[in-house]
Enzyme design. Structure first.
Site, PDB file in Angstrom:
ATOM      1  N   SER A 169      -2.408  64.844 -31.307  1.00 11.81           N
ATOM      2  CA  SER A 169      -3.761  64.147 -31.145  1.00 11.81           C
ATOM      3  C   SER A 169      -4.819  64.855 -30.960  1.00 11.81           C
ATOM      4  O   SER A 169      -4.750  66.052 -30.185  1.00 11.81           O
ATOM      5  CB  SER A 169      -3.570  62.892 -30.324  1.00 11.81           C
ATOM      6  N   ASN A 170      -6.057  64.589 -31.379  1.00 12.74           N
ATOM      7  CA  ASN A 170      -7.255  65.217 -30.836  1.00 12.74           C
ATOM      8  C   ASN A 170      -7.700  65.415 -29.566  1.00 12.74           C
ATOM      9  O   ASN A 170      -8.014  66.700 -29.213  1.00 12.74           O
ATOM     10  CB  ASN A 170      -8.678  64.704 -31.642  1.00 12.74           C
ATOM     11  N   GLU A 171      -7.103  64.711 -28.624  1.00 12.14           N
ATOM     12  CA  GLU A 171      -7.349  64.687 -27.378  1.00 12.14           C
ATOM     13  C   GLU A 171      -6.475  65.909 -26.777  1.00 12.14           C
ATOM     14  O   GLU A 171      -6.908  66.886 -26.077  1.00 12.14           O
ATOM     15  CB  GLU A 171      -6.817  63.521 -26.404  1.00 12.14           C
ATOM     16  N   SER A 206       8.965  62.343 -32.454  1.00 10.95           N
ATOM     17  CA  SER A 206       8.521  61.386 -31.590  1.00 10.95           C
ATOM     18  C   SER A 206       9.684  60.348 -31.378  1.00 10.95           C
ATOM     19  O   SER A 206      10.128  59.982 -32.106  1.00 10.95           O
ATOM     20  CB  SER A 206       7.158  60.893 -32.210  1.00 10.95           C
ATOM     21  N   GLU A 245       2.533  73.271 -38.354  1.00  7.16           N
ATOM     22  CA  GLU A 245       2.228  72.008 -38.650  1.00  7.16           C
ATOM     23  C   GLU A 245       0.736  71.833 -39.010  1.00  7.16           C
ATOM     24  O   GLU A 245       0.108  71.320 -39.725  1.00  7.16           O
ATOM     25  CB  GLU A 245       2.493  71.034 -37.696  1.00  7.16           C
ATOM     26  N   GLY A 305      11.896  64.048 -37.158  1.00 10.43           N
ATOM     27  CA  GLY A 305      12.625  63.265 -36.041  1.00 10.43           C
ATOM     28  C   GLY A 305      12.214  63.648 -34.643  1.00 10.43           C
ATOM     29  O   GLY A 305      13.152  64.301 -34.021  1.00 10.43           O
TER      30      GLY A 305
END
Ligand SMILES: Cc1cc2nc3c(=O)[nH]c(=O)nc-3n(C[C@H](O)[C@H](O)[C@H](O)COP(=O)(O)OP(=O)(O)OC[C@H]3O[C@@H](n4cnc5c(N)ncnc54)[C@H](O)[C@@H]3O)c2cc1C
Length: 399
Positions: free
Chosen positions: A384-386, A129, A244, A127
């Site tokens: 995210s990849n960005e 995001s 992670e 928990g």
């Protein structure tokens, strides 16, 4: 730097491979090869087989069930598991909250939770995001106010993977609203059966149900369920997020996928040569294979460097592995889409007599389009990849 395995490591690999092949129930392996969803029972069954063998949590400290393997053996173990293919352990327990508990938790928390994670007696979910707090996680708003020996939790989490099965959720909550945003956060372990917890499914684009919204309405959480110090939760979250990304390249998964692609592309096609003989397809396949080889080499370099690295500190190179690993995994689903062609979206006509036409195309084709859609997620979750590119810019390029 020598990236080859020693004879002892090769013997270890053979032992692990033989065990996976003989111990994994064939029905579970078939589901993974065909890209079908695993049930909760499949994941629990496999985790308990691993636990009985003493391999449930190889990277943990030996006193809590770890094997004491060095990073190379840990890598071989994961790679073989992915190539079998066998289910990956439920990461929320084994790779996320477990290491947080054995590193920062009390003795009581370790005794209470760790053995149950190893045997998957407790299903954990993450928990972190919230709506509006994903990449900018530190802006999270779920609050926990102290009342005696309890926290009272209010707020909402989102994208909570497999919360529908969960017994427990580990949460980041705001315990000091007036502090700087990173400094007012705590790490709480919350029983999902607590009054005031509601789980609502989010339907994904592939028609599946793996993510959820989780709501907290005046949920009472004993103070003893806080991990570490109050308002230091951001430090534990950073530690967890670093873990992670370990193994996130999933090189073994892509190797297995490419084997499957070669096999399917070699099949006869009505009125046409097998796809594997079409130069344009071969070219695309070869390009992905070369990228994967390069990724594997990078992964092995990180593993080799890990021998010298300070324990517990994530390598920023894991961001490179995340980006390339997710791009390659997504590329494999694009190749599979090309192989199934028109069968990717079988049209089932609703007939007047209520009888549906059987799906067009072979049975193996049915899961390809859902997997293609589902795997778009890989470049988003785990940071995210960005965001990974931002980390590379700062931590590796020093920009
Ligand atoms: C399938 C799936 C499962 C998930 N499971 C869980 C879970 O179990 N538990 C959990 O807590 N979370 C989970 N997540 C949430 C995941 O961690 C977030 O989706 C992710 O961190 C991105 O946050 P966001 O969705 O709020 O997007 P946003 O942060 O709103 O980003 C939107 C877009 O903007 C880009 N962007 C944002 N900030 C920057 C920046 N500074 N520079 C450049 N680009 C930027 C992002 O890359 C993205 O493309 C899951 C997500 C998915 C898709």
């Amino acid at each position: 730097m020598d990236l080859r395995f020693t004879p002892e490591e090769i013997a270890f690999r053979d032992e692990v491979r033989a065990f996976f092949r003989s111990a994994l129930p064939e029905r579970i392996r078939a589901k993974l090869i065909e890209g079908r969803h695993l049930s909760k029972d499949d994941i629990v069954t496999w985790q308990r087989i691993l636990n009985a063998k003493g391999w449930a949590v190889p990277h943990w400290p030996v006193e809590w069930g770890g094997t004491g393997w060095d990073p190379v053996r840990q890598y071989i173990f994961l790679d073989e598991m992915q190539q079998t293919p066998a289910p990956s352990p439920l990461q929320f327990g084994v790779y996320m909250v477990g290491p947080v508990i054995y590193t920062f938790g009390t003795e009581e928390q370790k005794r209470r939770f760790l053995p149950r994670i190893a045997n998957l007696d407790d299903w954990w979910c993450q928990g972190f995001s919230e709506p509006g707090s994903g990449s900018d996680l530190a802006s999270l708003k779920t609050s926990a106010r102290r009342e005696g020996d309890h926290y009272i939790v209010n707020g909402q989490k989102t994208w909570t993977t497999l919360a529908q099965h969960a017994d427990w959720i580990f949460c980041l909550v705001r315990t000091n609203p007036s502090a700087k945003k990173q400094e007012g956060i705590s790490f709480l372990l919350i029983d999902m059966r607590s009054p005031g917890v509601t789980v609502r499914p989010i339907q994904t684009i592939d028609g599946g149900r793996e993510v959820n919204e989780v709501f907290f309405d005046e949920v009472r959480v004993p103070v003893e369920n806080r991990v570490g110090e109050e308002n230091k939760g951001w430090d534990y979250a950073k530690f967890l997020l670093g873990n992670e990304r370990v193994g996130i390249a999933r090189v073994g998964v892509s190797k297995e996928r490419l084997r499957r692609i070669r096999e399917l592309a070699a099949m006869e096609r009505e009125g046409d040569v097998p796809l594997i003989e079409v130069p344009r397809f071969r070219e695309k396949l070869a390009a992905v294979e070369v990228e994967l080889k390069a990724l594997e080499m990078t992964q092995l370099r990180v593993v080799a460097a890990e021998r010298r690295r300070e324990k517990g500190r994530p390598d920023p190179a894991s961001s490179i592995l995340k980006i390339k690993g997710s791009e390659i995994q997504q590329a494999t689903t694009e190749l599979l889409m090309e192989i199934v062609g028109p069968y990717a979206l079988p049209y089932q006509e609703e007939r007047e007599d209520g009888w549906n036409e059987p799906p067009i195309g072979p049975e193996w084709a049915a899961s390809v389009a859902p997997t293609y859609f589902n795997w778009r997620k890989i470049s988003i979750y785990g940071g995210s990849n960005e965001i990974q590119k931002n980390i590379i810019a700062k931590a590796i390029l020093g920009l």
